[in-house]
Design a protein around this motif. Sequence first.
Motif, PDB file in Angstrom:
ATOM      1  N   ALA A 108       0.818  -1.221   0.000  1.00  0.00           N
ATOM      2  CA  ALA A 108       0.000   0.000   0.000  1.00  0.00           C
ATOM      3  C   ALA A 108       0.848   1.266   0.000  1.00  0.00           C
ATOM      4  O   ALA A 108       0.359   2.335  -0.362  1.00  0.00           O
ATOM      5  N   GLU A 109       2.112   1.173   0.371  1.00  0.00           N
ATOM      6  CA  GLU A 109       2.997   2.341   0.402  1.00  0.00           C
ATOM      7  C   GLU A 109       3.701   2.582  -0.931  1.00  0.00           C
ATOM      8  O   GLU A 109       4.381   3.596  -1.083  1.00  0.00           O
ATOM      9  N   SER A 110       3.559   1.673  -1.872  1.00  0.00           N
ATOM     10  CA  SER A 110       4.239   1.800  -3.169  1.00  0.00           C
ATOM     11  C   SER A 110       3.630   2.939  -3.976  1.00  0.00           C
ATOM     12  O   SER A 110       2.474   2.878  -4.395  1.00  0.00           O
ATOM     13  N   PHE A 111       4.434   3.953  -4.201  1.00  0.00           N
ATOM     14  CA  PHE A 111       3.947   5.097  -4.966  1.00  0.00           C
ATOM     15  C   PHE A 111       3.734   4.741  -6.431  1.00  0.00           C
ATOM     16  O   PHE A 111       2.878   5.311  -7.091  1.00  0.00           O
ATOM     17  N   TYR A 112       4.509   3.785  -6.943  1.00  0.00           N
ATOM     18  CA  TYR A 112       4.316   3.384  -8.334  1.00  0.00           C
ATOM     19  C   TYR A 112       2.999   2.616  -8.491  1.00  0.00           C
ATOM     20  O   TYR A 112       2.313   2.759  -9.502  1.00  0.00           O
ATOM     21  N   ALA A 113       2.624   1.822  -7.494  1.00  0.00           N
ATOM     22  CA  ALA A 113       1.326   1.144  -7.537  1.00  0.00           C
ATOM     23  C   ALA A 113       0.200   2.176  -7.427  1.00  0.00           C
ATOM     24  O   ALA A 113      -0.796   2.101  -8.154  1.00  0.00           O
ATOM     25  N   GLN A 114       0.379   3.150  -6.545  1.00  0.00           N
ATOM     26  CA  GLN A 114      -0.616   4.221  -6.417  1.00  0.00           C
ATOM     27  C   GLN A 114      -0.737   4.998  -7.728  1.00  0.00           C
ATOM     28  O   GLN A 114      -1.844   5.342  -8.150  1.00  0.00           O
ATOM     29  N   LEU A 115       0.393   5.241  -8.359  1.00  0.00           N
ATOM     30  CA  LEU A 115       0.408   5.936  -9.643  1.00  0.00           C
ATOM     31  C   LEU A 115      -0.374   5.143 -10.688  1.00  0.00           C
ATOM     32  O   LEU A 115      -1.200   5.697 -11.419  1.00  0.00           O
ATOM     33  N   GLY A 116      -0.135   3.849 -10.748  1.00  0.00           N
ATOM     34  CA  GLY A 116      -0.839   3.000 -11.708  1.00  0.00           C
ATOM     35  C   GLY A 116      -2.339   3.009 -11.496  1.00  0.00           C
ATOM     36  O   GLY A 116      -3.116   3.112 -12.458  1.00  0.00           O
ATOM     37  N   VAL A 117      -2.761   2.897 -10.253  1.00  0.00           N
ATOM     38  CA  VAL A 117      -4.198   2.915  -9.947  1.00  0.00           C
ATOM     39  C   VAL A 117      -4.799   4.263 -10.334  1.00  0.00           C
ATOM     40  O   VAL A 117      -5.864   4.329 -10.959  1.00  0.00           O
ATOM     41  N   ALA A 118      -4.118   5.351  -9.991  1.00  0.00           N
ATOM     42  CA  ALA A 118      -4.632   6.686 -10.324  1.00  0.00           C
ATOM     43  C   ALA A 118      -4.713   6.873 -11.838  1.00  0.00           C
ATOM     44  O   ALA A 118      -5.703   7.401 -12.351  1.00  0.00           O
ATOM     45  N   LYS A 119      -3.685   6.433 -12.565  1.00  0.00           N
ATOM     46  CA  LYS A 119      -3.715   6.543 -14.029  1.00  0.00           C
ATOM     47  C   LYS A 119      -4.881   5.750 -14.610  1.00  0.00           C
ATOM     48  O   LYS A 119      -5.565   6.217 -15.527  1.00  0.00           O
ATOM     49  N   ALA A 120      -5.104   4.573 -14.070  1.00  0.00           N
ATOM     50  CA  ALA A 120      -6.195   3.728 -14.565  1.00  0.00           C
ATOM     51  C   ALA A 120      -7.559   4.359 -14.274  1.00  0.00           C
ATOM     52  O   ALA A 120      -8.526   4.105 -14.993  1.00  0.00           O
ATOM     53  N   ASN A 121      -7.637   5.172 -13.239  1.00  0.00           N
ATOM     54  CA  ASN A 121      -8.909   5.801 -12.855  1.00  0.00           C
ATOM     55  C   ASN A 121      -9.139   7.174 -13.485  1.00  0.00           C
ATOM     56  O   ASN A 121     -10.204   7.767 -13.282  1.00  0.00           O
ATOM     57  N   LEU A 122      -8.180   7.695 -14.211  1.00  0.00           N
ATOM     58  CA  LEU A 122      -8.304   9.046 -14.752  1.00  0.00           C
ATOM     59  C   LEU A 122      -9.517   9.225 -15.664  1.00  0.00           C
ATOM     60  O   LEU A 122     -10.131  10.283 -15.668  1.00  0.00           O
ATOM     61  N   LYS A 123      -9.857   8.221 -16.430  1.00  0.00           N
ATOM     62  CA  LYS A 123     -11.010   8.328 -17.340  1.00  0.00           C
ATOM     63  C   LYS A 123     -12.335   8.225 -16.579  1.00  0.00           C
ATOM     64  O   LYS A 123     -13.285   8.916 -16.894  1.00  0.00           O
ATOM     65  N   GLN A 124     -12.369   7.346 -15.574  1.00  0.00           N
ATOM     66  CA  GLN A 124     -13.616   7.097 -14.858  1.00  0.00           C
ATOM     67  C   GLN A 124     -13.909   8.141 -13.787  1.00  0.00           C
ATOM     68  O   GLN A 124     -15.044   8.550 -13.598  1.00  0.00           O
ATOM     69  N   ASP A 125     -12.887   8.535 -13.061  1.00  0.00           N
ATOM     70  CA  ASP A 125     -13.074   9.483 -11.964  1.00  0.00           C
ATOM     71  C   ASP A 125     -11.916  10.491 -11.980  1.00  0.00           C
ATOM     72  O   ASP A 125     -11.018  10.441 -11.129  1.00  0.00           O
ATOM     73  N   PRO A 126     -11.921  11.410 -12.949  1.00  0.00           N
ATOM     74  CA  PRO A 126     -10.784  12.309 -13.108  1.00  0.00           C
ATOM     75  C   PRO A 126     -10.486  13.184 -11.890  1.00  0.00           C
ATOM     76  O   PRO A 126      -9.325  13.449 -11.586  1.00  0.00           O
TER      77      PRO A 126
END
Length: 189
Positions: free
Chosen positions: A13-31
């Motif tokens: 949960a502390e991985s910023f790269y994992a957080q980055l990936g999740v946020a990028k994947a959500n940009l279209k659905q919940d910008p």
Amino acid sequence: AKEKYNEALAADAESFYAQLGVAKANLKQDPKEAKKALENIYKKNKKDVPLVIEVAKAFYDNGMSEEGNKAIAEARKSDSKSPLIYILLGDIELKNGKSGDAAMQYDQAINFDNNNVLALLKAGKVYESINPSVASDLFKRASEADPSNKLINKFMAKIYSQIGRYAQAAKIYADYFLEGSYNLEDIRY
């Protein structure tokens, strides 16, 4: 991809790269929420220029230029000489059809890191149509920095053929084709 990013985030949960990936994947659905998450990532990691650059890229890729510019500004504050900044800026200029401005950004990246293979390749690709002899020199420098990179050899052979250095092109192509990593487009040249 979103599923894999969520798995990575669940594992760490502390991985910023994992957080980055999740946020990028959500940009279209919940910008709105994704934007907050991305801004939070780069604000907490101002000194991690590669991570901040990835955040900026996510913004640019999703038409959020203002946010991308803010992330680039943060990266510059941390390390204004990072070639990654100028490579991304060059990519943006190229995407906007501004080859000259892209070349200038790639040249700046090379100025800060003479052996940055990515910057040398990208600059070489831009110069192919503008000034083939400069492209040839850039590809040669990239090859010296990473002699085992087959992609560089392919680019060098193509440009040598374009500028009339047929013997050099033939030698590089022969080695390239013997390795068996060519495709149909390569055969045309």
